[in-house]
Design a protein around this motif. Structure first.
Motif, short mmCIF file in Angstrom:
data_model
loop_
_atom_site.label_atom_id
_atom_site.label_comp_id
_atom_site.label_asym_id
_atom_site.label_seq_id
_atom_site.Cartn_x
_atom_site.Cartn_y
_atom_site.Cartn_z
N ARG A 1 -12.08 2.97 -0.51
CA ARG A 1 -11.52 3.80 -1.58
C ARG A 1 -10.02 3.96 -1.30
O ARG A 1 -9.60 3.98 -0.15
N TYR A 2 -9.22 4.10 -2.35
CA TYR A 2 -7.77 4.14 -2.21
C TYR A 2 -7.26 5.49 -1.72
O TYR A 2 -6.13 5.59 -1.25
N GLY A 3 -8.04 6.51 -1.83
CA GLY A 3 -7.65 7.82 -1.36
C GLY A 3 -8.87 8.67 -1.10
O GLY A 3 -9.98 8.37 -1.60
N PRO A 4 -8.71 9.76 -0.33
CA PRO A 4 -9.88 10.60 0.00
C PRO A 4 -10.59 11.14 -1.22
O PRO A 4 -11.81 11.31 -1.21
N ASP A 5 -9.83 11.42 -2.28
CA ASP A 5 -10.43 12.00 -3.48
C ASP A 5 -10.70 10.95 -4.56
O ASP A 5 -11.10 11.31 -5.67
N GLU A 6 -10.44 9.69 -4.24
CA GLU A 6 -10.65 8.62 -5.22
C GLU A 6 -12.10 8.13 -5.17
O GLU A 6 -12.76 8.20 -4.13
N PRO A 7 -12.60 7.63 -6.29
CA PRO A 7 -13.96 7.05 -6.27
C PRO A 7 -13.96 5.75 -5.48
O PRO A 7 -12.92 5.14 -5.24
N SER A 8 -15.12 5.31 -5.09
CA SER A 8 -15.24 4.08 -4.30
C SER A 8 -14.84 2.88 -5.15
O SER A 8 -15.36 2.68 -6.25
N ALA B 1 0.81 -1.22 0.00
CA ALA B 1 0.00 0.00 0.00
C ALA B 1 0.84 1.26 0.00
O ALA B 1 0.61 2.18 -0.80
N ARG B 2 1.83 1.36 0.91
CA ARG B 2 2.59 2.59 1.05
C ARG B 2 3.75 2.72 0.08
O ARG B 2 4.35 3.80 -0.01
N LEU B 3 4.09 1.65 -0.63
CA LEU B 3 5.24 1.70 -1.52
C LEU B 3 4.86 1.90 -2.99
O LEU B 3 5.73 1.99 -3.84
N MET B 4 3.55 1.97 -3.26
CA MET B 4 3.12 2.10 -4.65
C MET B 4 3.56 3.41 -5.29
O MET B 4 3.72 3.50 -6.51
N GLN B 5 3.79 4.44 -4.45
CA GLN B 5 4.17 5.74 -5.01
C GLN B 5 5.64 5.83 -5.37
O GLN B 5 6.09 6.79 -5.98
N ALA C 1 -13.87 -3.50 -11.72
CA ALA C 1 -15.10 -3.72 -10.95
C ALA C 1 -14.83 -3.78 -9.45
O ALA C 1 -15.75 -3.67 -8.65
N GLY C 2 -13.58 -3.97 -9.05
CA GLY C 2 -13.23 -4.03 -7.64
C GLY C 2 -12.81 -5.41 -7.16
O GLY C 2 -12.68 -5.64 -5.96
N LYS C 3 -12.59 -6.34 -8.10
CA LYS C 3 -12.26 -7.72 -7.73
C LYS C 3 -10.90 -7.80 -7.02
O LYS C 3 -10.78 -8.39 -5.95
N SER C 4 -9.88 -7.20 -7.62
CA SER C 4 -8.55 -7.25 -7.01
C SER C 4 -8.50 -6.45 -5.71
O SER C 4 -7.75 -6.80 -4.79
N THR C 5 -9.30 -5.39 -5.63
CA THR C 5 -9.38 -4.62 -4.38
C THR C 5 -9.89 -5.50 -3.25
O THR C 5 -9.38 -5.44 -2.12
N LEU C 6 -10.86 -6.33 -3.54
CA LEU C 6 -11.37 -7.24 -2.53
C LEU C 6 -10.28 -8.19 -2.05
O LEU C 6 -10.15 -8.45 -0.84
N VAL C 7 -9.48 -8.70 -2.97
CA VAL C 7 -8.36 -9.58 -2.59
C VAL C 7 -7.38 -8.83 -1.69
O VAL C 7 -6.91 -9.37 -0.68
N ASN C 8 -7.08 -7.60 -2.03
CA ASN C 8 -6.15 -6.80 -1.21
C ASN C 8 -6.66 -6.61 0.21
O ASN C 8 -5.89 -6.59 1.17
N LEU C 9 -7.97 -6.44 0.35
CA LEU C 9 -8.55 -6.26 1.69
C LEU C 9 -8.57 -7.57 2.47
O LEU C 9 -8.33 -7.58 3.68
N LEU C 10 -8.84 -8.67 1.78
CA LEU C 10 -8.83 -9.96 2.46
C LEU C 10 -7.44 -10.30 2.97
O LEU C 10 -7.27 -10.89 4.04
#
Length: 573
Positions: free
Chosen positions: A350-357, A108-112, A380-389
């Protein structure tokens, strides 16, 4: 809370090596002191010999010359050995410290940060700190000790000599060092920054060489690297110029020391306040004593680079992980769940305060041993779900429970140990097939590896290789085909033998024939496991007990097993 200055934090890192640093300081002072004694004693012998004294009068001095000559070499070796031992051990400790600090930040923190920039920080920036520890800690203390010694010696003969020599030592140690620092600070910072940018560009160009050639961008990328290289060379040239300046000023200071002693001592010799044989001794002793302060401008020159390198390291180290450790006390909790039922309720993220859900209120229940498929288009959010799990990110609203307990009650590492993951971009290290399998379970036996390989249908391929399990797979596994890489990833998941299985687009980049073969291996992998299949392709869904259709972070359709609803057309979703 206000952060401490970089120099203070760097000095705290060397605290465990205080004893060794003290030995290095004392050895350095003894080295310079032996050099002063050697030059002064030798000068006294030569001056005294001109008066034709008895050889007995020179015996002590002759022994002194031998002693100081040998002692200087011994103490120099000891000082270099101890200081470099401390430095190398400290650099090794710094690398481990830095990696230990950034590991919880991934991904999460190293993507930038670019991979080349991170590589420059963990290798080049830490090596830059060598200049601070080798040239920045011991030399100032040695200079103070030698300055005190020379003050006592010179003051015992004539205080004006002591004052003159002390003034020159301060002028070089403080004045020239301050000038050097001022002239090289900006260049040192530019050098560290330019080196990081160039390193990142070179890593990108190597990793993307095929794409650059395919799109005809070699010349543009080469010019970019040349521009960054010129910026680095310019900064290095500035630093070299400052190095030449402080070298010239140091030589000037040595000559001025000799001249000052002569100007002050000659009248004292003429009035018999100082014996004449001491004149050469004082001159050479003064010149030799400046050896203690001559390294200080060089230390100041590297200070700017060292502080910039430290700033770049602390910039990452000070970042808070996206996912905190467990809310429970690790010594009192029972972290193993009673069951492997997975439940997601009203999950939003959401990935950031100004990012969409990325996820907007999704929910599902996956019982132990069951198989759930989640399908949907890219984004659609599939990989995001994996990241949260996997607890790479923390969700904002809703709940994820495992065995009836909030996943935040588990330590992230312990939670991940219960999950096996096969993704579309499985990373294979530039090592052997065996090494890549053992990443999942370092203590696995050869029999366990062979069983996993057999179930992943990779055994015939490995047996066809001359070196078998000891075959190197290349950078990112590029010596293997796409299907072989995926089957190796499946074998690695089988070696881990985790009760929960997450399949994130495991066949996304494969052709139809290879996809069919890999799916056979995946079916073997899913047996007896709580399985979550993430895909945007309608392959393997006939094995699912339930299918969720995901769009724009929301569940838009729930379908039972396809054998229960054979007429459902998922393609239109």
């Amino acid at each position: 809370m206000q952060r401490r200055p970089e120099i203070v934090r760097l000095l705290q890192l060397v605290a465990p090596f205080t004893g060794w640093m003290l030995i290095a300081v004392l050895s350095g002072a003894a080295t310079v002191g032996s050099g002063i004694g050697l030059m002064a004693t030798a000068a006294w012998i030569i001056a005294s010999a001109a008066l034709h004294p008895s050889i007995a009068d020179l015996q002590v001095a002759i022994v002194g010359v031998r002693f100081f000559g040998i002692a200087r070499g011994v103490f120099r070796y000891l000082e270099r050995y101890v200081s470099h031992q401390v430095t190398f051990r400290l650099l090794a400790r710094l690398r481990v410290w830095f990696y230990t600090a950034i590991e919880p930040l991934a991904p999460a923190r190293l993507m930038q940060y670019r991979s080349g920039d991170l590589l420059a920080r963990i290798v080049a920036d830490i090596e830059t700190l060598e200049n601070l520890y080798v040239r920045g800690i011991a030399p100032p203390i040695v200079a103070v000790l030698i300055g005190a010694l020379m003050w006592v010696f010179m003051d015992s003969l004539a205080q004006p000599l002591a004052l003159a020599l002390l003034a020159l030592m301060i002028a070089v140690g403080v004045g020239v060092s301050a000038l050097t620092l001022q002239l090289s600070r900006a260049a040192g910072q530019r050098r560290v920054t330019a080196r990081g940018e160039l390193n990142a560009t070179l890593v990108d160009s190597i990793q993307g060489a095929a794409e650059l050639v395919a799109f005809g961008q070699e010349a543009a990328w080469l010019e970019r690297a040349r521009s960054q290289s010129r910026a680095l060379v310019k900064a290095q040239a500035r630093i070299a110029w400052v190095g030449g300046l402080h070298g010239a000023l140091g030589n000037l200071a040595v000559s001025l020391a000799a001249l000052a002693v002569l100007v002050i001592a000659i009248p004292l010799v003429n009035t018999a306040q100082i014996p004449g044989v001491y004149l050469a001794t004082l001159v050479l002793a003064a010149m030799a004593s400046l050896e203690a302060v001559l390294p200080l401008p060089l230390a100041a020159q590297h200070l700017g680079s060292s502080l910039e390198a430290a700033r770049r390291l602390f910039e990452i180290v000070d970042v808070s992980p996206a996912v905190p450790h467990s809310l429970a006390e690790p010594t009192t909790r029972e972290w193993r769940p009673g069951s492997y039922d997975l439940r997601v309720e009203n999950l939003r993220f959401r990935y950031g305060p100004d990012e969409p859900s990325a996820l907007d209120g999704i929910g599902f229940a996956l019982s132990q041993g069951k198989r759930l498929a989640i399908v949907g288009p890219s984004g659609a959010g599939k990989s995001t779900l994996v990241n949260l799990l996997l607890r790479f990110w923390d969700f904002e609203e809703g709940a994820i429970t495992l065995g009836g307990r909030d996943v935040r009650a588990y330590d992230p590492d312990e939670l991940r140990s219960l999950m096996g993951v096969v993704s579309q971009n499985t990373y294979l290290f530039n090592a052997t097939i065996r090494d890549n399998l053992l990443i999942a379970k370092p203590q696995a036996t050869q029999a366990e590896l062979e069983q996993a390989v057999r179930r992943a249908q990779l055994e015939p391929f490995i047996q066809s290789l001359p070196q078998g399990y000891d075959t190197w797979v290349g950078e990112q596994g590029l010596r293997l085909s796409g299907g072989e890489r995926q089957r190796l990833a499946i074998a690695r998941a089988l070696v881990k033998d985790a009760p929960i299985l997450i399949l994130d687009e495991p066949t996304a980049n494969l052709d139809t024939l290879t996809e069919r073969e890999v799916m056979q291996s995946i079916r073997s992998l899913m047996e007896g496991r709580t399985t979550l299949l993430i895909t945007h392709r309608l392959v393997g869904l006939d094995d699912a007990d339930e299918i969720l259709v995901l769009q724009a972070g929301r569940v838009v359709r729930r379908v039972g097993a396809l054998w229960d609803e054979p007429n459902v057309d998922l393609a239109r979703f």
